[in-house]
Design an enzyme around this catalytic site. Structure first.
Site, mmCIF file in Angstrom:
data_model
loop_
_atom_site.group_PDB
_atom_site.id
_atom_site.type_symbol
_atom_site.label_atom_id
_atom_site.label_comp_id
_atom_site.label_asym_id
_atom_site.label_seq_id
_atom_site.Cartn_x
_atom_site.Cartn_y
_atom_site.Cartn_z
ATOM 1 N N PHE A 85 -24.257 55.741 -75.439
ATOM 2 C CA PHE A 85 -23.586 54.763 -76.292
ATOM 3 C C PHE A 85 -23.215 55.461 -77.604
ATOM 4 C CE2 PHE A 85 -23.426 51.168 -79.223
ATOM 5 C CZ PHE A 85 -22.786 50.206 -78.468
ATOM 6 N N ASP B 65 -33.687 55.441 -74.883
ATOM 7 C CA ASP B 65 -33.080 54.223 -75.403
ATOM 8 C C ASP B 65 -33.050 53.208 -74.263
ATOM 9 O OD1 ASP B 65 -31.378 52.168 -76.242
ATOM 10 O OD2 ASP B 65 -30.313 53.511 -77.604
ATOM 11 N N LYS C 160 -29.714 41.791 -75.922
ATOM 12 C CA LYS C 160 -29.080 41.915 -74.598
ATOM 13 C C LYS C 160 -29.943 41.147 -73.587
ATOM 14 C CE LYS C 160 -26.658 46.016 -76.135
ATOM 15 N NZ LYS C 160 -26.721 47.457 -76.385
ATOM 16 N N ARG D 166 -16.878 44.919 -66.837
ATOM 17 C CA ARG D 166 -18.324 45.038 -66.758
ATOM 18 C C ARG D 166 -18.964 43.678 -66.487
ATOM 19 N NH1 ARG D 166 -21.851 47.412 -71.688
ATOM 20 N NH2 ARG D 166 -21.088 45.488 -72.616
HETATM 21 C C1 LIG Z 1 -26.180 47.981 -77.651
HETATM 22 C C2 LIG Z 1 -26.530 49.399 -77.975
HETATM 23 C C3 LIG Z 1 -26.625 49.853 -79.303
HETATM 24 C C4 LIG Z 1 -26.280 48.968 -80.464
HETATM 25 O O1 LIG Z 1 -26.970 49.339 -81.620
HETATM 26 P P1 LIG Z 1 -27.095 48.285 -82.813
HETATM 27 O O2 LIG Z 1 -27.613 49.079 -83.948
HETATM 28 O O3 LIG Z 1 -28.029 47.209 -82.357
HETATM 29 O O4 LIG Z 1 -25.741 47.726 -83.074
HETATM 30 C C5 LIG Z 1 -27.014 51.155 -79.530
HETATM 31 N N1 LIG Z 1 -27.306 51.984 -78.484
HETATM 32 C C6 LIG Z 1 -27.205 51.587 -77.203
HETATM 33 C C7 LIG Z 1 -27.542 52.531 -76.113
HETATM 34 C C8 LIG Z 1 -26.809 50.290 -76.910
HETATM 35 O O5 LIG Z 1 -26.684 49.900 -75.645
#
Ligand SMILES: *Cc1c(COP(=O)(O)O)cnc(C)c1O
Length: 397
Positions: free
Chosen positions: A113, A184, A210, A356
């Site tokens: 991400f 993560d 989520k 998705r």
């Molecule tokens: C959803 C997501 C984020 C979002 O980070 P925020 O700081 O909560 O906006 C970060 N990393 C991953 C892998 C995600 O899926």
């Protein structure tokens, strides 16, 4: 045996909506609104500052951390909550780099991400001494773990494709090469069964809006393996990570527990709602949840392949290599998703061409899956997506 799934009665699902986007923003748990009202009217409104003690606000980050610990297979006291996931990535990454001062490489992958990679880039920018971020393709990560890698930082389930890294084998390969590991769990917590404690990884981070249904902007979490906690030198040394915040000492002295990974004042409203959302998991057997998720995803793929030839599967076909989502590639995916949403089936779109669909066994059943594919088929068979109103992209896709 856990409680039987789904548990739709515990959620507010709008009439006529099939919600296949719980991987992005979970639905509203029924207890959340009244809890929020209680916190606002009775606790904040009546108890005011006293509520930090009298309403248990001060304990809430720890209490919620323990609820999350249970869901991810972590021991009690090993999970701190607060801030956003991006912040937690930064903290874990900085702590991990400090554990390997003689190494300079952060290894991630190019499916990660973007925010995780951006945070790594930003952290490197503060260090000024030859640090480097490497992002090979996900399938080449293990081969790229060399002796100069300080930390392997990966998102367990890929946000775009749903492809899942093999946590035990990747963690072992990293440890064999002397690297620290950060997982993560943004797309794993509440979606697949996890054994973070057993994985032996040093750190795990994740968000709670989520699959954990904590609501928009709900606080993130960070796990640190208990045996390393007292060696962590926190990058963001805020007062609520201090050993004695109300001693108001001039010098920072980190808490002896995972609390040292907290930063500032906890978001009480969001934590209270999250605590309520997490109560939905009581009695849920994560192995049952995973089995349901695999069944729902498998059914969706079979139905799509039987009726929507224009779409290409962009997720692993093998359920054991996939999280709880299915992605479909389509050149006009954005417009098709807008047409689908207009017809009550909510998924989302990720550039360049991915439609998705997340499957959350807490509130999705097989009938929903079959109905959703019928609507998708109608959108494609009638070229409904060609309507000009579906072509303009919103800020959030
Ligand atoms: C959803 C997501 C984020 C979002 O980070 P925020 O700081 O909560 O906006 C970060 N990393 C991953 C892998 C995600 O899926």
């Amino acid at each position: 045996m856990g409680v039987s799934l789904p548990r739709k009665d515990l959620f507010e699902i709008p009439d006529g909506i099939i919600y296949l986007d719980g991987n992005s923003l979970g639905v509203l748990p029924k207890g959340a609104a009244s809890r929020a009202t209680r916190v606002i009217e009775q606790e904040w409104g009546q108890q005011l500052i006293r509520a930090w003690n009298s309403a248990g606000w001060m304990d809430l980050p720890r209490v919620v951390g323990n609820q999350i610990a249970t869901l991810i297979g972590a021991p009690e006291g090993s999970v701190a909550t607060g801030d956003t996931l991006s912040i937690k990535v930064y903290q874990a990454l900085d702590a991990a780099l400090k554990m390997r001062p003689d190494r300079r490489v952060i290894l991630s992958d190019n499916g990660n991400f973007p925010s995780d990679l951006y945070m790594a880039q930003g952290l490197i920018g503060t260090k000024n001494s030859g640090y480097e971020l490497r992002t090979p393709a996900p399938e080449h990560v293990v081969d790229a773990i060399s002796e100069d890698v300080a930390v392997v930082m990966l998102t367990h389930v890929d946000y775009r494709s749903g492809r899942m890294h093999d946590m035990p084998s990747v963690t072992k390969a990293a440890h064999d090469a002397g690297a620290v590991v950060i997982w993560d769990l943004a797309h794993s917590a509440g979606a697949v069964n996890l054994d973070i404690g057993g994985s032996n990884a040093e750190f795990a981070v994740g968000c709670s809006y989520k699959y954990l249904n904590g609501g928009p902007g709900a606080p993130a979490f960070i796990y640190a393996r208990p045996d390393i906690v007292q060696g962590i030198d926190p990058a963001l040394s805020g007062w609520l990570g201090h050993d004695a915040p109300f001693a108001m000492e001039l010098a920072y002295r980190p808490a002896m527990s995972t609390e040292r990974l907290r930063v500032g004042t906890p978001p009480i409203l969001q934590l209270a709602v999250l605590q309520e959302a997490l109560s939905v998991w009581e009695g849920v057997d994560m192995a049952d949840l995973r089995a349901s998720s695999m069944r729902l995803c498998g059914l969706f793929i079979a139905e799509v392949e039987a009726s929507c030839p224009a779409l290409t599967l962009a997720s692993p076909r093998d359920a054991t290599l996939r999280g709880s989502q299915v992605s479909l590639a389509f050149d006009h995916g954005y417009a098709a998703m807008q047409a689908l949403i207009d017809r009550g089936v909510i998924g989302d779109f990720r550039a360049p061409d991915i439609m998705r669909f997340g499957f959350t066994p807490l509130y999705i059943d097989e009938e929903d899956v079959v109905k959703a594919v019928k609507v998708l088929q109608e959108v494609l068979d009638t070229d409904a997506w060609q309507d000009p109103k579906y072509q303009t992209r919103s800020r959030v896709t």
